[in-house]
Design a protein around this motif. Structure first.
Motif, mmCIF file in Angstrom:
data_model
loop_
_atom_site.group_PDB
_atom_site.id
_atom_site.type_symbol
_atom_site.label_atom_id
_atom_site.label_comp_id
_atom_site.label_asym_id
_atom_site.label_seq_id
_atom_site.Cartn_x
_atom_site.Cartn_y
_atom_site.Cartn_z
ATOM 1 N N GLN A 1 8.247 -6.643 3.773
ATOM 2 C CA GLN A 1 7.268 -5.656 3.339
ATOM 3 C C GLN A 1 7.995 -4.489 2.700
ATOM 4 N N GLN A 2 7.470 -4.029 1.574
ATOM 5 C CA GLN A 2 8.076 -2.908 0.875
ATOM 6 C C GLN A 2 8.042 -1.680 1.752
ATOM 7 N N ALA A 3 9.135 -0.934 1.783
ATOM 8 C CA ALA A 3 9.197 0.270 2.595
ATOM 9 C C ALA A 3 8.216 1.315 2.074
ATOM 10 N N ALA A 4 7.772 2.192 2.964
ATOM 11 C CA ALA A 4 6.835 3.239 2.573
ATOM 12 C C ALA A 4 7.478 4.147 1.532
ATOM 13 N N VAL A 5 6.654 4.621 0.612
ATOM 14 C CA VAL A 5 7.149 5.470 -0.456
ATOM 15 C C VAL A 5 7.102 6.921 -0.005
ATOM 16 N N GLU A 6 8.177 7.653 -0.255
ATOM 17 C CA GLU A 6 8.265 9.045 0.147
ATOM 18 C C GLU A 6 7.154 9.858 -0.508
ATOM 19 N N GLY A 7 6.486 10.704 0.280
ATOM 20 C CA GLY A 7 5.451 11.577 -0.260
ATOM 21 C C GLY A 7 4.053 10.985 -0.165
ATOM 22 N N LEU A 8 3.940 9.729 0.263
ATOM 23 C CA LEU A 8 2.620 9.102 0.355
ATOM 24 C C LEU A 8 2.065 9.235 1.765
ATOM 25 N N ARG A 9 0.744 9.372 1.844
ATOM 26 C CA ARG A 9 0.054 9.351 3.123
ATOM 27 C C ARG A 9 -0.847 8.122 3.147
ATOM 28 N N PRO A 10 -1.225 7.640 4.306
ATOM 29 C CA PRO A 10 -2.097 6.453 4.347
ATOM 30 C C PRO A 10 -3.366 6.676 3.536
ATOM 31 N N ALA A 11 -3.681 5.709 2.654
ATOM 32 C CA ALA A 11 -4.855 5.823 1.790
ATOM 33 C C ALA A 11 -6.120 5.552 2.590
ATOM 34 N N GLN A 12 -7.191 6.249 2.212
ATOM 35 C CA GLN A 12 -8.483 6.047 2.857
ATOM 36 C C GLN A 12 -9.273 4.997 2.098
ATOM 37 N N GLY B 1 5.717 3.299 -6.549
ATOM 38 C CA GLY B 1 6.997 2.732 -6.154
ATOM 39 C C GLY B 1 7.179 1.400 -6.845
ATOM 40 N N PRO B 2 8.340 0.784 -6.683
ATOM 41 C CA PRO B 2 8.576 -0.502 -7.335
ATOM 42 C C PRO B 2 7.531 -1.557 -7.009
ATOM 43 N N ALA B 3 6.969 -1.513 -5.795
ATOM 44 C CA ALA B 3 5.994 -2.537 -5.401
ATOM 45 C C ALA B 3 4.751 -1.921 -4.776
ATOM 46 N N THR B 4 4.482 -0.643 -5.053
ATOM 47 C CA THR B 4 3.308 0.010 -4.497
ATOM 48 C C THR B 4 2.541 0.723 -5.597
ATOM 49 N N GLN B 5 1.227 0.778 -5.440
ATOM 50 C CA GLN B 5 0.409 1.508 -6.387
ATOM 51 C C GLN B 5 -0.871 1.986 -5.716
ATOM 52 N N LEU B 6 -1.461 3.028 -6.288
ATOM 53 C CA LEU B 6 -2.736 3.562 -5.829
ATOM 54 C C LEU B 6 -3.762 3.375 -6.935
ATOM 55 N N THR B 7 -5.004 3.077 -6.557
ATOM 56 C CA THR B 7 -6.077 2.963 -7.535
ATOM 57 C C THR B 7 -7.253 3.821 -7.088
ATOM 58 N N VAL B 8 -7.877 4.482 -8.037
ATOM 59 C CA VAL B 8 -9.133 5.195 -7.819
ATOM 60 C C VAL B 8 -10.164 4.513 -8.702
ATOM 61 N N SER B 9 -11.224 4.009 -8.110
ATOM 62 C CA SER B 9 -12.253 3.310 -8.881
ATOM 63 C C SER B 9 -13.625 3.660 -8.329
ATOM 64 N N ARG B 10 -14.654 3.354 -9.096
ATOM 65 C CA ARG B 10 -16.013 3.663 -8.671
ATOM 66 C C ARG B 10 -16.593 2.492 -7.885
ATOM 67 N N SER B 11 -17.169 2.807 -6.742
ATOM 68 C CA SER B 11 -17.815 1.770 -5.934
ATOM 69 C C SER B 11 -19.197 1.477 -6.511
ATOM 70 N N PHE B 12 -19.933 0.594 -5.855
ATOM 71 C CA PHE B 12 -21.214 0.152 -6.397
ATOM 72 C C PHE B 12 -22.241 1.282 -6.482
ATOM 73 N N ASP B 13 -22.074 2.307 -5.652
ATOM 74 C CA ASP B 13 -23.019 3.425 -5.697
ATOM 75 C C ASP B 13 -22.522 4.560 -6.580
ATOM 76 N N GLY B 14 -21.403 4.342 -7.303
ATOM 77 C CA GLY B 14 -20.893 5.355 -8.221
ATOM 78 C C GLY B 14 -19.891 6.305 -7.611
ATOM 79 N N ALA B 15 -19.681 6.224 -6.285
ATOM 80 C CA ALA B 15 -18.715 7.114 -5.634
ATOM 81 C C ALA B 15 -17.289 6.657 -5.935
ATOM 82 N N LEU B 16 -16.347 7.587 -5.805
ATOM 83 C CA LEU B 16 -14.935 7.263 -6.033
ATOM 84 C C LEU B 16 -14.342 6.626 -4.784
ATOM 85 N N ARG B 17 -13.577 5.574 -5.011
ATOM 86 C CA ARG B 17 -12.957 4.843 -3.899
ATOM 87 C C ARG B 17 -11.448 4.791 -4.124
#
Length: 441
Positions: A429-440, A133-149
């Motif tokens: 606060q930016q409004a929730a983006v359609e199609g998104l679910r709360p990130a874990q 969204g204009p002010a929202t983004q998701l990131t997938v990165s590796r944590s210290f143990d190599g798992a995806l976060r």
């Protein structure tokens, strides 16, 4: 000689003691300014990237990806070179926050990929960032143990009214864009000034202009949207935005409440042009002999938008001999306008179609008998071609009664903002983006 080493040692010890006594002082703690959510997220991304680069892999390389037609998100990720099972794991991780199967063609995201140093084995994804969204983004990165976060970043957005001033250098539109005016603001202002000025002949270098407009910005200063043009001034001619009671849309008025919209704009181009050939006799650039030129030629870049100078109905949109792609529009008071050498017509423009003043109807080209990109512009009055530069148009209406009172109040508000140099409203606060679910995570 026997005591010299001991003396040197003693001197050194005394020097260290003196230095220590001078240097050692109780540390004074200074409070650091708090970090924004954006800064915290950026530092976290750096830490994850640094920790998640396994030994034997190169420094991560940024690789942009765009989903192609008929391609899934997982297939798009695999084009970076990573293994199929890793692409599946990334898709599964991202699906905790959004429906990856619903991603549209053209969706873009950034990946950070590390390759094996020895050239053997598959590259590995270190991080992925996708703006949702204009002010929202998701990131997938590796944590210290190599798992995806998976993490979601949502910036706060504030709204402000900007007062932009500048001096013309080149064209008005290009200068305004360089100074920070969004494209829609520059276009709207150019269309307004086209009612009062010949944008090629009347505007000179160092002419001052002022725009007042709304925009939305994120907490790190990135513009994500612009609102309406509230005020525009050029060479002492000013416009105020106001919507009278019962009107379908807002209009622009001068300081006295007179509608600045004239019946016919001075030119059908709003920016980036010059008059290359006027109405009258001239040596034809192709035929080579003197011939009556029954229009005005505007030299402009290929694809420059052509707008309707007044409300009307399209009479012709077809190929016509040396004119190439030709367009003719019928207006009120027996006036018609014609446009030649077009590269193409705007979407939906065809015979019988009604158009409004300022609407884009076609684009500059070089079709037909043409030596380069330009617009040939003609005006007929009751079936006879006339000089477009000599057309006189009527001015707009004047506000009265309750509309005039309301206009004066709005004018006073805009003038206060101009005097203050702008206005900023609280962050939201930016409004929730359609199609998104709360990130874990």
């Amino acid at each position: 000689m026997r005591i010299a080493p001991h003396a040197l040692t003693a001197v050194a010890a005394i020097s260290v003691a003196l230095l220590a006594g001078r240097v050692y002082q109780p540390a004074r703690a200074e409070e650091a300014p708090p970090l924004t959510q954006t800064q915290i997220a950026a530092l976290a991304d750096q830490a994850f990237a640094a920790a998640g680069t396994p030994a034997g892999l190169t420094t991560p390389e940024a690789i942009p990806v765009q989903i192609r037609r008929g391609e899934t998100f997982e297939q798009a990720v695999r084009r970076t070179g990573i293994a199929p099972e890793e692409a599946s794991a990334i898709a599964a991780t991202l699906s905790n926050a959004m429906d990856v199967s619903a991603m549209r063609v053209g969706q873009r995201f950034e990946t950070a990929i590390s390759k094996p140093r020895g050239g053997l084995g598959n590259p590995r994804l270190i991080g992925l960032t996708m703006r949702t969204g204009p002010a929202t983004q998701l990131t997938v990165s590796r944590s210290f143990d190599g798992a995806l976060r998976l993490r979601a970043l949502e910036e706060k957005v504030s709204h402000e009214t900007v007062v932009l001033t500048g001096k013309v250098e080149g064209s008005l539109a290009r200068t305004a864009r360089r100074e920070g005016a969004p494209a829609n603001i520059a276009r709207t202002a150019g269309r307004l000034f086209s009612h009062k000025f010949d944008m090629d002949r009347d505007i000179r270098a160092n002419d001052e202009f002022t725009y007042v407009f709304d925009r939305s910005i994120t907490e790190n200063g990135r513009t994500i949207g612009s609102g309406d043009l509230l005020y525009a001034e050029l060479k002492g001619v000013a416009f105020y935005r106001f919507q009278p009671a019962g009107a379908r849309e807002a209009q622009y008025f001068d300081a006295t409440g007179k509608n600045t919209r004239s019946a016919m704009m001075r030119t059908p181009l709003e920016r980036g042009f010059r008059v290359s050939s006027s109405y009258g006799f001239r040596r034809h650039p192709i035929a080579g002999y003197r011939k009556m030129h029954q229009g005005i030629d505007f030299a402009a870049g290929m694809g420059t938008p052509v707008v309707a100078p007044a409300d009307g109905v399209v009479v012709e949109a077809r190929r016509w001999g040396g004119y190439g792609n030709w367009l003719r529009i019928r207006h009120s008071n027996g006036l018609e306008t014609g446009y030649g050498h077009l590269s193409r017509y705007a979407s939906g423009v065809r015979a019988g179609q009604r158009v409004r003043q300022g609407q884009v109807v076609a684009y500059v080209g070089s079709t037909g008998a043409s030596t380069g990109p330009h617009l040939h512009y003609e005006i007929w009055q009751r079936g006879q071609r006339i000089n477009p530069a000599g057309v006189k148009t009527t001015e707009g209406t004047v506000l009265a009664g309750a509309d005039l009172t309301a206009f004066r109040a709005e004018k006073a508000r805009i003038d206060r903002i101009r005097a203050a140099g702008g206005e900023r409203r609280p962050q939201v606060q930016q409004a929730a983006v359609e199609g998104l679910r709360p990130a874990q995570g």
